[in-house]
Scaffold this active site. Structure first.
Site, PDB file in Angstrom:
ATOM      1  N   ARG A  58       4.921  53.560 -13.992  1.00 18.35           N
ATOM      2  CA  ARG A  58       6.176  53.549 -13.255  1.00 18.35           C
ATOM      3  C   ARG A  58       6.131  54.394 -11.982  1.00 18.35           C
ATOM      4  O   ARG A  58       6.839  54.103 -11.025  1.00 18.35           O
ATOM      5  CB  ARG A  58       7.302  54.069 -14.156  1.00 18.35           C
TER       6      ARG A  58
ATOM      7  N   ARG B 163      -3.654  59.052 -20.409  1.00 17.31           N
ATOM      8  CA  ARG B 163      -2.844  58.972 -19.198  1.00 17.31           C
ATOM      9  C   ARG B 163      -2.442  60.358 -18.703  1.00 17.31           C
ATOM     10  O   ARG B 163      -2.196  60.541 -17.506  1.00 17.31           O
ATOM     11  CB  ARG B 163      -1.577  58.145 -19.459  1.00 17.31           C
TER      12      ARG B 163
ATOM     13  N   LYS C  86      -0.362  66.153 -13.669  1.00 15.97           N
ATOM     14  CA  LYS C  86      -0.292  64.723 -13.346  1.00 15.97           C
ATOM     15  C   LYS C  86       0.993  64.404 -12.588  1.00 15.97           C
ATOM     16  O   LYS C  86       0.978  63.684 -11.580  1.00 15.97           O
ATOM     17  CB  LYS C  86      -0.345  63.897 -14.633  1.00 15.97           C
ATOM     18  N   ASN C  87       2.113  64.938 -13.056  1.00 17.29           N
ATOM     19  CA  ASN C  87       3.406  64.604 -12.459  1.00 17.29           C
ATOM     20  C   ASN C  87       3.597  65.218 -11.080  1.00 17.29           C
ATOM     21  O   ASN C  87       4.537  64.865 -10.372  1.00 17.29           O
ATOM     22  CB  ASN C  87       4.542  65.028 -13.392  1.00 17.29           C
TER      23      ASN C  87
ATOM     24  N   ARG D 156      14.677  53.575 -17.567  1.00 16.70           N
ATOM     25  CA  ARG D 156      14.446  54.391 -16.371  1.00 16.70           C
ATOM     26  C   ARG D 156      14.607  53.564 -15.089  1.00 16.70           C
ATOM     27  O   ARG D 156      13.659  53.345 -14.339  1.00 16.70           O
ATOM     28  CB  ARG D 156      13.061  55.045 -16.419  1.00 16.70           C
ATOM     29  N   PRO D 157      15.814  53.082 -14.792  1.00 14.79           N
ATOM     30  CA  PRO D 157      16.014  52.202 -13.638  1.00 14.79           C
ATOM     31  C   PRO D 157      15.767  52.931 -12.319  1.00 14.79           C
ATOM     32  O   PRO D 157      15.836  54.156 -12.239  1.00 14.79           O
ATOM     33  CB  PRO D 157      17.482  51.790 -13.764  1.00 14.79           C
ATOM     34  N   VAL D 158      15.475  52.136 -11.274  1.00 11.95           N
ATOM     35  CA  VAL D 158      15.194  52.704  -9.959  1.00 11.95           C
ATOM     36  C   VAL D 158      16.395  52.579  -9.031  1.00 11.95           C
ATOM     37  O   VAL D 158      16.263  52.752  -7.829  1.00 11.95           O
ATOM     38  CB  VAL D 158      13.955  52.036  -9.320  1.00 11.95           C
ATOM     39  N   ASP D 159      17.576  52.307  -9.575  1.00 10.25           N
ATOM     40  CA  ASP D 159      18.741  52.106  -8.714  1.00 10.25           C
ATOM     41  C   ASP D 159      19.080  53.348  -7.896  1.00 10.25           C
ATOM     42  O   ASP D 159      19.557  53.236  -6.762  1.00 10.25           O
ATOM     43  CB  ASP D 159      19.960  51.648  -9.526  1.00 10.25           C
ATOM     44  N   LEU D 160      18.822  54.548  -8.437  1.00 12.30           N
ATOM     45  CA  LEU D 160      19.092  55.766  -7.667  1.00 12.30           C
ATOM     46  C   LEU D 160      18.228  55.816  -6.410  1.00 12.30           C
ATOM     47  O   LEU D 160      18.689  56.227  -5.341  1.00 12.30           O
ATOM     48  CB  LEU D 160      18.836  57.007  -8.523  1.00 12.30           C
TER      49      LEU D 160
ATOM     50  N   ILE E  15      17.645  63.166 -21.976  1.00 13.46           N
ATOM     51  CA  ILE E  15      17.075  62.600 -20.752  1.00 13.46           C
ATOM     52  C   ILE E  15      16.754  61.114 -20.907  1.00 13.46           C
ATOM     53  O   ILE E  15      17.156  60.283 -20.101  1.00 13.46           O
ATOM     54  CB  ILE E  15      15.809  63.369 -20.329  1.00 13.46           C
TER      55      ILE E  15
ATOM     56  N   ASP F 210       9.538  66.264 -21.746  1.00 13.20           N
ATOM     57  CA  ASP F 210       8.124  65.972 -21.980  1.00 13.20           C
ATOM     58  C   ASP F 210       7.478  66.918 -22.991  1.00 13.20           C
ATOM     59  O   ASP F 210       6.298  66.761 -23.312  1.00 13.20           O
ATOM     60  CB  ASP F 210       7.348  66.022 -20.663  1.00 13.20           C
TER      61      ASP F 210
ATOM     62  N   CYS G  88       9.942  50.594 -20.172  1.00 15.25           N
ATOM     63  CA  CYS G  88       8.762  51.215 -20.745  1.00 15.25           C
ATOM     64  C   CYS G  88       9.118  51.688 -22.143  1.00 15.25           C
ATOM     65  O   CYS G  88      10.257  51.572 -22.578  1.00 15.25           O
ATOM     66  CB  CYS G  88       8.270  52.369 -19.887  1.00 15.25           C
TER      67      CYS G  88
END
Length: 424
Positions: free
Chosen positions: A97, A403, A22-23, A126-130, A333, A311, A121
């Site tokens: 996400r 999922r 999936k990933n 898990r911010p998207v700033d990067l 993580i 995971d 979540c």
């Protein structure tokens, strides 16, 4: 809402076909936005997250068709002949996400994108700033307004050197796709090295991208004016592989995991061997089996690849609840990734959480109980515990499971598990 009922105590024996990851599939699907030719992905898993991203891509104008091969695996052809919208709405992005992975491709191809902020979540913010800081270094103008990322590159993206402050799979993938069509050369330093990132890079090369350093933490991308279509197989799911290897361990069984690759699970294999579970290569994949007697408690710390994956932390914890001795499991993580602990303790597990570490004192057996899944990996850890427990376990909220695990109850039942899905 579906539930899964398990009557435990049966060793698992047989073989399981490992699904496509999936990933890996999700960023590969987003890569279809980079070309007006068709991209065909084979070995696509039938999962809720795949359907969610498929729906989002359809809204952006991507034509799609699917097929089934003789071996039962699925293929998906995506054709972004024309991007009809560059807006990824909240109603779709909030479900998953990984939807933020459309940001880089849209910006690179169309010069603008409007993507909902994914928000928090269950297992952390898990911010998207990067992602955003890196895209700004490529020349993007980014504004956060009304819960959306408004990104523009009116003069196109241009190559730059980007040093990620921390390893991020999603940011590496977004920047790989954006840099493929940027003018000039981009260097990504401290890049993620996960097999799923490698799979994306290899697919981009098939599409005409120029990328050096694949598999390392330093990627160099020479931008090209246009990418073309390709056909690419999705790599086998290393997390599914590790999950079923631990299912063999916790039930004192033996499973051949068809299509699995040992090279993607070296750190996991090393830890499992110390616990008493052997992972050995076969001509079709891997054989996972308990060696002799009870499992042994072994400490583990999650790390970016090639370390022990976050995971697989919940599944490993479930396995350690029945091991001899104690094990300290440290999560580095994500925050909030011990929400399976209260549910495992309902089944008789002895677990004490101290900040980012959990001390598991193994017991000879678990007892079946009604439990509730809180996230994807937590849900399958409860299934593993149920497979080993005495009596009946009913796992609710299994939509989390759907999922990321394809036909989990069917695969386990075929190997001797007494497991069934209850439709409400």
């Amino acid at each position: 809402m579906d539930r899964i009922r398990i009557r435990g105590g049966r060793p698992l024996k047989g073989e399981i076909q490992v699904s496509g990851a999936k990933n890996a599939a999700l960023p590969l699907m987003a890569a279809a936005l980079l070309t007006d030719d068709a991209l065909t992905l084979t070995n696509i898993p039938a999962l809720a997250d795949i359907a969610t991203l498929s729906g989002l891509l359809a809204q952006l104008g991507v034509e799609q068709s699917s097929g089934t091969a003789a071996d039962g695996t699925r293929s998906l052809t995506l054709h972004a002949r024309q991007i009809t919208s560059t807006r990824a709405p909240y109603d779709l992005v909030r479900k998953m996400r990984a939807s933020v992975l459309v940001l880089g491709p849209l910006l690179a191809r169309e010069g603008h994108a409007e993507v909902s902020l994914p928000g928090g979540c269950a297992i952390g913010t898990r911010p998207v700033d990067l992602h955003l800081k890196a895209l700004e270094l490529l020349g993007a103008e980014i504004e956060l307004k009304d819960g959306y990322i408004n990104a523009r590159a009116p003069r196109g993206l241009r190559g730059a050197e980007i040093v990620f402050s921390k390893v991020s799979v999603g940011a590496t993938e977004n920047l790989l796709m954006a840099a493929a069509l940027a003018k000039g050369t981009t260097r990504l330093l401290n890049a993620a090295r996960e097999p799923e990132v490698v799979d994306l890079a290899e697919c981009l090369v098939r599409m005409g991208a120029i990328i050096e350093g694949i598999g390392s933490d330093s990627l160099t991308i020479q931008g090209v004016p246009r990418l073309h279509g390709a056909r690419h197989p999705v790599v086998a799911d290393r997390i599914e592989t590790g999950t079923y290897a631990m299912a063999a361990g916790i039930t004192d069984g033996a499973l051949e995991l068809v299509g699995a690759r040992l090279g993607h699970l070296r750190a996991v294999a090393d830890v499992l061997e110390q616990t008493g579970v052997e992972l050995s290569e076969t001509n079709r994949g891997l054989l996972a089996r308990r060696m002799n007697g009870r499992l042994h408690g072994v400490d583990v710390m999650t790390e970016p690849f090639p370390g022990f994956p976050t995971d697989l932390q919940a599944q490993y914890m479930a396995m350690m609840t029945t091991a001899e001795g104690a094990s300290m499991i440290t999560e580095t993580i994500f925050e909030n990734r011990f929400m399976h602990v209260p549910e495992l303790t309902r089944m008789g597990a002895s677990i004490n959480v101290h900040g980012s570490s959990a001390l598991v004192r193994g017991r000879e057996g678990l007892t079946g109980a009604p439990v509730m899944a809180t996230d994807l990996r937590a849900s399958v850890s409860l299934v593993l515990a149920g497979l080993a427990a005495e009596g009946e376990t009913v796992v609710s909220r299994v939509y989390h499971l759907d999922r990321g695990y394809e036909r989990v109850e069917q695969k386990l039942a075929a190997c001797g598990a007494e497991i069934e899905r209850l439709k409400d």
